[in-house]
Design a protein around this motif. Structure first.
Motif, mmCIF file in Angstrom:
data_model
loop_
_atom_site.group_PDB
_atom_site.id
_atom_site.type_symbol
_atom_site.label_atom_id
_atom_site.label_comp_id
_atom_site.label_asym_id
_atom_site.label_seq_id
_atom_site.Cartn_x
_atom_site.Cartn_y
_atom_site.Cartn_z
ATOM 1 N N VAL A 75 0.860 -1.181 0.000
ATOM 2 C CA VAL A 75 0.000 0.000 0.000
ATOM 3 C C VAL A 75 0.896 1.231 0.000
ATOM 4 O O VAL A 75 1.745 1.407 0.871
ATOM 5 N N LEU A 76 0.692 2.045 -1.026
ATOM 6 C CA LEU A 76 1.557 3.198 -1.241
ATOM 7 C C LEU A 76 0.694 4.453 -1.192
ATOM 8 O O LEU A 76 -0.352 4.508 -1.836
ATOM 9 N N VAL A 77 1.096 5.449 -0.401
ATOM 10 C CA VAL A 77 0.359 6.712 -0.423
ATOM 11 C C VAL A 77 1.191 7.740 -1.179
ATOM 12 O O VAL A 77 2.406 7.801 -1.025
ATOM 13 N N VAL A 78 0.506 8.481 -2.059
ATOM 14 C CA VAL A 78 1.168 9.561 -2.789
ATOM 15 C C VAL A 78 0.690 10.858 -2.146
ATOM 16 O O VAL A 78 -0.497 11.187 -2.195
ATOM 17 N N THR A 79 1.597 11.574 -1.498
ATOM 18 C CA THR A 79 1.196 12.696 -0.658
ATOM 19 C C THR A 79 2.174 13.859 -0.815
ATOM 20 O O THR A 79 3.225 13.710 -1.424
ATOM 21 N N SER A 80 1.814 15.027 -0.261
ATOM 22 C CA SER A 80 2.705 16.188 -0.448
ATOM 23 C C SER A 80 2.471 17.309 0.553
ATOM 24 O O SER A 80 3.335 18.142 0.746
ATOM 25 N N GLY A 81 1.306 17.377 1.170
ATOM 26 C CA GLY A 81 0.977 18.540 1.981
ATOM 27 C C GLY A 81 0.419 19.642 1.103
ATOM 28 O O GLY A 81 -0.752 19.999 1.174
ATOM 29 N N LYS A 82 1.256 20.173 0.226
ATOM 30 C CA LYS A 82 0.842 21.278 -0.622
ATOM 31 C C LYS A 82 0.015 20.771 -1.805
ATOM 32 O O LYS A 82 0.218 19.651 -2.274
ATOM 33 N N GLY A 83 -0.897 21.590 -2.273
ATOM 34 C CA GLY A 83 -1.711 21.228 -3.427
ATOM 35 C C GLY A 83 -1.031 21.621 -4.735
ATOM 36 O O GLY A 83 -0.145 22.471 -4.755
ATOM 37 N N GLY A 84 -1.460 20.988 -5.810
ATOM 38 C CA GLY A 84 -1.000 21.407 -7.133
ATOM 39 C C GLY A 84 0.423 21.027 -7.483
ATOM 40 O O GLY A 84 1.000 21.577 -8.414
ATOM 41 N N VAL A 85 1.025 20.111 -6.708
ATOM 42 C CA VAL A 85 2.409 19.761 -7.012
ATOM 43 C C VAL A 85 2.515 18.548 -7.931
ATOM 44 O O VAL A 85 3.587 18.274 -8.466
ATOM 45 N N GLY A 86 1.388 17.828 -8.122
ATOM 46 C CA GLY A 86 1.413 16.701 -9.052
ATOM 47 C C GLY A 86 1.141 15.342 -8.424
ATOM 48 O O GLY A 86 1.574 14.328 -8.957
ATOM 49 N N LYS A 87 0.396 15.323 -7.309
ATOM 50 C CA LYS A 87 0.092 14.037 -6.673
ATOM 51 C C LYS A 87 -0.747 13.155 -7.587
ATOM 52 O O LYS A 87 -0.422 11.994 -7.805
ATOM 53 N N THR A 88 -1.838 13.714 -8.129
ATOM 54 C CA THR A 88 -2.752 12.913 -8.929
ATOM 55 C C THR A 88 -2.081 12.454 -10.217
ATOM 56 O O THR A 88 -2.177 11.280 -10.606
ATOM 57 N N THR A 89 -1.381 13.366 -10.878
ATOM 58 C CA THR A 89 -0.648 13.021 -12.097
ATOM 59 C C THR A 89 0.354 11.903 -11.822
ATOM 60 O O THR A 89 0.475 10.946 -12.595
ATOM 61 N N SER A 90 1.058 12.021 -10.682
ATOM 62 C CA SER A 90 2.082 11.026 -10.352
ATOM 63 C C SER A 90 1.441 9.692 -9.986
ATOM 64 O O SER A 90 1.967 8.636 -10.342
ATOM 65 N N THR A 91 0.298 9.737 -9.292
ATOM 66 C CA THR A 91 -0.412 8.499 -8.958
ATOM 67 C C THR A 91 -0.765 7.746 -10.234
ATOM 68 O O THR A 91 -0.504 6.539 -10.364
ATOM 69 N N ALA A 92 -1.357 8.492 -11.195
ATOM 70 C CA ALA A 92 -1.784 7.861 -12.447
ATOM 71 C C ALA A 92 -0.579 7.330 -13.216
ATOM 72 O O ALA A 92 -0.582 6.196 -13.728
ATOM 73 N N ALA A 93 0.485 8.143 -13.295
ATOM 74 C CA ALA A 93 1.647 7.753 -14.091
ATOM 75 C C ALA A 93 2.361 6.548 -13.487
ATOM 76 O O ALA A 93 2.738 5.612 -14.202
ATOM 77 N N LEU A 94 2.552 6.558 -12.160
ATOM 78 C CA LEU A 94 3.230 5.433 -11.507
ATOM 79 C C LEU A 94 2.358 4.182 -11.561
ATOM 80 O O LEU A 94 2.848 3.077 -11.810
ATOM 81 N N GLY A 95 1.036 4.381 -11.350
ATOM 82 C CA GLY A 95 0.118 3.243 -11.396
ATOM 83 C C GLY A 95 0.152 2.578 -12.762
ATOM 84 O O GLY A 95 0.267 1.345 -12.872
ATOM 85 N N ALA A 96 0.096 3.390 -13.825
ATOM 86 C CA ALA A 96 0.092 2.836 -15.174
ATOM 87 C C ALA A 96 1.439 2.181 -15.479
ATOM 88 O O ALA A 96 1.501 1.123 -16.122
ATOM 89 N N ALA A 97 2.543 2.799 -15.013
ATOM 90 C CA ALA A 97 3.863 2.227 -15.279
ATOM 91 C C ALA A 97 4.007 0.862 -14.605
ATOM 92 O O ALA A 97 4.537 -0.077 -15.191
ATOM 93 N N LEU A 98 3.504 0.756 -13.362
ATOM 94 C CA LEU A 98 3.583 -0.535 -12.658
ATOM 95 C C LEU A 98 2.683 -1.565 -13.329
ATOM 96 O O LEU A 98 3.061 -2.736 -13.497
#
Lengths: 271, 232
Positions: free
Chosen positions: A4-27
């Motif tokens: 279970v991996l959490v993609v987090t940052s504190g700050k908004g707009g840094v690319g959490k959702t984009t990175s979640t999708a990209a890493l998920g698709a790559a895996l």
């Protein structure tokens, strides 16, 4: 063993959702069974970035509250058959999530998948805490800016104190993903350098994603960048980051400034 | 930094005096911890609770109580503090080096509570932190020295009764000698601090000589003046 991996940052707009999708698709592209879970209840975006917004029927809240069963809410990706999405609710808010409910959903997902990737909402409140609560590992998404780095520092502190693993005295794996890295601006000293960020956060580096139009374009067409333009520099950086998540050793590529003729003439003076 | 408020009898008059003062400087106490010294008053437990609530309505957050019989302080009231130095109503043009009463800070919920607890039982006079202190964390150790092997992040704070040693970079706040020890010092391998305080005397980042930035540095008190000098 599911992770279970959490993609987090504190700050908004840094690319959490984009990175979640990209890493998920790559895996998922390597044959791993992956589910990406949107925890941003009330402000869901992951469905759009994954291009699944027209197929959402049930969501995380429905599953947590028992209105729907987990298989009814899971959406299979049209491009990769090992990639799934559990969307958030847009009409509810984060108060609708309960710790027990989230715990049950996560353990059910652990049974079915190799990777459960939780896309955290911004902030340090309930939604973000619940997204990290059951994580084995975390990807901290940071832009090379002082505000983003300080917020990440704060989130790392919370990962070390508020996750179930931390409370049990165990170690939660933390990986730093630097996104929107602009080599030219870093060279001019307008951005923090990778070394600065690593020194401040003292957390192992997972990858450096160069700032790119490809990323924006991918989000707009609803395809993770690792699928829409797999040869682009940001996609390659995400694919390598996913390999590192799987424990492979891949040499780190620091994005370099590709200088044009004009840059070569004026570059130094502009600094 | 924490301020000490010393209400006088009659409390009603003191509160209206405070209101008049707040009208001129409405944001003075915003987000600042305040210690309430009740030595000049004789209040019952409910009287104290009422006063704390009245101050709460004025957005003054009471962090701790002083000068009161501990038996009157129930669990619903702020905790007792000792060793604070009396300070009068804060003055607007106060000297930067002597404006505030001894610094004390409340441990935040996210503070790595487990670590200090464990260390405390082992050795009561010092606290060793092997992990970096992250932004938003507040480590309060009034019994003695605090040593941090990593860095102290921007927006983090260390409050120690004794000296503070940071082997990484000090980017946050360090408050040494917080229980009234003018001989406490602050040492760090690299100074980028937001605030340094010793026994209530403090300096903000702006008042720290730019030439010292990123250098190994120590801070100590020479009388009423805080000295900040290179370690080498």
């Amino acid at each position: 063993m599911a992770k279970v991996l959490v993609v987090t940052s504190g700050k908004g707009g840094v690319g959490k959702t984009t990175s979640t999708a990209a890493l998920g698709a790559a895996l998922a592209h390597t044959g791993q069974r992956v589910v990406v879970v949107d925890f941003d209840v009330g402000l869901r975006n992951l469905d759009l970035v994954m291009g699944a917004e027209r197929r959402v029927v049930f969501d995380l809240i429905n599953v947590v509250t028992g209105v729907a069963k987990l298989p009814q809410a899971l959406i299979r990706d049209k491009r990769l058959e090992t990639l799934w999405l559990l969307p958030a609710s847009q009409t509810r808010d984060k108060d609708a999530l309960t710790e027990e409910g989230v715990g049950e959903v996560i353990s059910a997902l652990r049974e079915q998948f190799d990777w459960v990737i939780c896309d955290s909402p911004a902030g340090i409140e309930r939604g973000a805490i619940l997204a990290m609560r059951y994580a084995d590992a975390a990807v901290i998404v940071t832009n090379p800016e002082v505000s983003s780095v300080r917020d990440s520092d704060r989130i790392i502190g919370m990962l070390d104190s508020r996750t179930l693993k931390a409370e049990k005295g165990e170690h939660i794996d933390k990986h730093l993903l630097i996104t929107r890295y602009n080599a030219a601006r870093a060279a001019r000293g307008e951005m923090l350098s990778v070394d600065d960020v690593l020194e401040i956060l003292s957390t192992p580096l997972l990858g450096i994603i160069p700032e790119s139009q490809e990323v924006l374009r991918a989000s707009n067409v609803g395809t993770p960048v690792t699928l829409s333009s797999a040869d682009s520099p940001p996609a390659r950086a995400y694919i390598e980051a996913a390999q590192r998540l799987r424990g492979e050793t891949v040499a780190m590529t620091v994005p370099r400034d590709k200088k044009g003729l004009l840059d070569r003439i004026f570059g130094r003076r502009a600094a | 930094m924490a301020y000490v408020l010393t209400p006088e009898a009659p409390v009603f008059d003191w509160l209206s005096e405070l209101d008049a003062w707040l009208a001129r400087s409405p944001a003075f106490f915003a987000g600042r911890p305040v210690i309430l010294d009740l030595a000049a008053l004789e209040l019952s437990s409910s009287g104290i609770a009422h006063l704390v609530a009245s101050l709460g309505e004025r957005n003054i957050r009471i962090l701790g109580l002083e000068g009161v019989d501990p038996s009157l302080v129930g669990p619903e009231l702020p905790p007792m503090l000792a060793g604070g130095r009396a300070a009068t109503m804060p003055q607007q043009n106060a000297n930067a080096n002597a404006a505030a009463a001894p610094a004390t800070a409340a441990p935040e919920a996210q503070a790595p509570a487990a670590e200090p607890e464990a260390a405390k039982s082992a050795a009561k006079t010092s606290l060793l932190l092997e992990q970096p202190v992250r932004s938003g964390q507040s480590v309060v150790f009034t019994e003695g020295d605090v040593t941090v092997l990593g860095s102290v992040g921007s927006g983090a704070e260390i409050v120690a009764g004794g000296s503070i040693h940071v082997y990484g970079t000090l980017r946050g706040r360090a408050m040494a000698g917080a229980t009234g020890n003018p001989r406490a010092r602050i040492f760090c391998n690299r100074i980028e601090a937001e605030l340094l305080a010793i026994d209530g005397y403090y300096r903000t980042a702006d008042e720290i000589d730019a030439k010292l930035r990123s250098q190994p540095t120590q801070a100590w008190l020479d009388g009423n003046a805080m000295m900040i000098t290179p370690l080498n």
